[in-house]
Design an enzyme around this catalytic site. Structure first.
Site, PDB file in Angstrom:
ATOM      1  N   HIS A 143       0.833  -1.208   0.000  1.00  0.00           N
ATOM      2  CA  HIS A 143       0.000   0.000   0.000  1.00  0.00           C
ATOM      3  C   HIS A 143       0.868   1.259   0.000  1.00  0.00           C
ATOM      4  O   HIS A 143       0.479   2.292   0.557  1.00  0.00           O
ATOM      5  CB  HIS A 143      -0.949   0.018   1.206  1.00  0.00           C
ATOM      6  N   SER A 172      19.145  16.544 -17.593  1.00  0.00           N
ATOM      7  CA  SER A 172      18.238  17.660 -17.802  1.00  0.00           C
ATOM      8  C   SER A 172      18.956  18.729 -18.611  1.00  0.00           C
ATOM      9  O   SER A 172      20.163  18.936 -18.458  1.00  0.00           O
ATOM     10  CB  SER A 172      17.786  18.241 -16.453  1.00  0.00           C
TER      11      SER A 172
END
Length: 453
Positions: free
Chosen positions: A158, A281
């Site tokens: 979860h 990037s």
């Protein structure tokens, strides 16, 4: 490569993200046309073997049935003029074979016979590549399973830390999933790898009185099986193939997302490899983006989205329905190219994967021992009973979360706990290495099982 290519998968700027050279070589235009020419040549050879056409004609047709011997510009122009996918190629082959032999080209066959059988030949070559890629990826994951058999980390359920596990067990689980795909590939092959020889309406009438003999001869020469009935309007074989590629793509995407998640700055437990020349990037020099994982995710999700469309092609009308059948002409090459690239990049990721055991241990310690709450509760369940022990430990967990105090300190301060457990036993219970269960044995069993398959 044509810089004006309109297919995004073949764009000069994205070939490093989608597809790979080996799979593109199987499904490019020339190879697809060559597969259809191979079927035409094999048909002529089988007809000559049975005395249906002259042997010299079959030899001539076979010699002519090479892409490099045909005028592809004329084929392309003829396709636009005839609005037919195969007739231009048949005409070009007929011209190349000459007047005497050309009269026997495509004798008794229909377009879908040739095209579907050709697609089966290409799919066989594609499956060979996919099978090899799965084998290599399984080998890489096995190495991680062995190397990190005892490397403890947090299992997560979860989206939260659950209990201690090992990275080796996670790798072992992944490789067994891929092994099952390998088994599915083997099971698929006899269903998929058959000829299509139904003739114009699926009755094989055009092949004459020796149609079954001819079918067997063609299949034997191509290394394919014989389908019990024509399958012009029942493309479930090709659809099953594409569905299996979708399953493999889903597994590939899952593994890519696992690495993507583990590489987050806040997690930092494993990272995909980075070349010195790689740019993370265009504006942030510090970024080390998981670009290969992202490429796998993009390719796999695109492929999976094609599976419902492939299934739709099974809803064919009458004895042939190219309104849905033509969809497979597009889906088959694209799906193979997408999975070929995804598996190659995923193998690159796991081959160079940088695993950080120290960070895994640090993350396990982040909850102050809360990930061992089950171990403590089960130990207390003996003397206290399971329900009272669960209630007691849950209350201590809540106090830890509310106050920020260490779970271990709160356990040591609780009289009910210390009445049963010594500080030394508590220390042992709060050691992640003491509660990885049978992780190592499960790794051993998984690897032993995969060796036997």
């Amino acid at each position: 490569m044509n810089p004006l290519n309109s297919c995004f998968l073949d764009s000069l700027t994205v070939t490093s993200f989608f597809g790979n050279a080996e799979m593109r070589a199987v499904f490019n235009d020339r190879q697809l046309m060559q597969s259809w020419l191979d079927v035409e040549a094999t048909l002529a050879q089988a007809q000559a073997e049975l005395g249906i056409i002259p042997s010299v004609a079959a030899e001539t047709i076979t010699e002519a049935a090479r892409v490099e011997r045909l005028d592809l510009a004329a084929v392309s122009a003829d396709a636009a003029d005839t609005v037919h996918p195969l007739v231009p190629l048949i005409r070009a082959l007929t011209r190349a074979a000459g007047t005497d032999a050309g009269r026997y080209v495509h004798l008794g066959a229909t377009t879908q016979d040739v095209m579907d059988t050709g697609f089966v030949l290409r799919a066989r070559a594609g499956l060979d590549i996919v099978g090899g890629q799965l084998d290599e990826l399984v080998r890489v994951l096995r190495r991680h399973a062995l190397r990190h058999r005892d490397t403890v980390m947090a299992a997560r359920t979860h989206g939260q830390q659950a209990l201690p596990t090992t990275f080796g067990l996670r790798a072992a689980v992944w490789q067994t999933e891929l092994q099952r795909h390998r088994e599915r590939l083997a099971q698929l092959r006899p269903r998929l790898l058959v000829t299509s020889m139904g003739g114009a309406a699926g009755t094989m009438a055009g092949y004459g009185p020796r149609a079954f003999e001819l079918e067997r001869a063609v299949a034997a020469r191509l290394g394919l099986g014989v389908a019990p009935t024509p399958w012009h309007a029942t493309p479930d074989r090709l659809v099953e193939c594409l569905t299996l590629l979708g399953l493999i793509a889903a597994s590939a995407e899952k593994l890519a997302r696992e690495v993507y998640f583990l590489g987050r700055t806040e997690i930092g437990e494993a990272h995909e490899p980075q070349r010195d020349s790689q740019v993370g990037s265009s504006t942030m020099p510090h970024k080390r983006n998981p670009i290969r994982c992202e490429a796998v995710i993009a390719a796999a999700s695109t492929l999976r989205a094609q599976v419902p469309l492939a299934i739709q092609t099974m809803v064919a009308q009458d004895d042939r329905d190219m309104g849905v059948g033509m969809t497979l002409w597009k889906l088959l090459p694209e799906c193979f190219i997408l999975i070929g690239g995804a598996l190659q990049r995923l193998t690159e990721v796991f081959t160079g994967l940088r695993v950080d055991p120290a960070r895994m241990r640090a993350n396990l310690a982040a909850t102050g021992g809360l990930v061992l709450s089950e171990a403590v509760m089960l130990r207390l369940a003996g003397p206290l009973g399971r329900e009272p022990a669960h209630h007691l430990v849950m209350g201590i967990v809540r106090d830890s979360l509310d106050t920020g105090r260490s779970f271990g300190d709160l356990l040591r301060a609780d009289r009910q706990v210390t009445a049963v457990l010594s500080h030394a036993e508590l220390d042992n219970l709060l050691d992640p290495l003491s509660y990885v269960g049978h992780a190592a044995a499960l790794v051993d069993r998984a690897l032993l099982t995969s060796e036997a398959t």
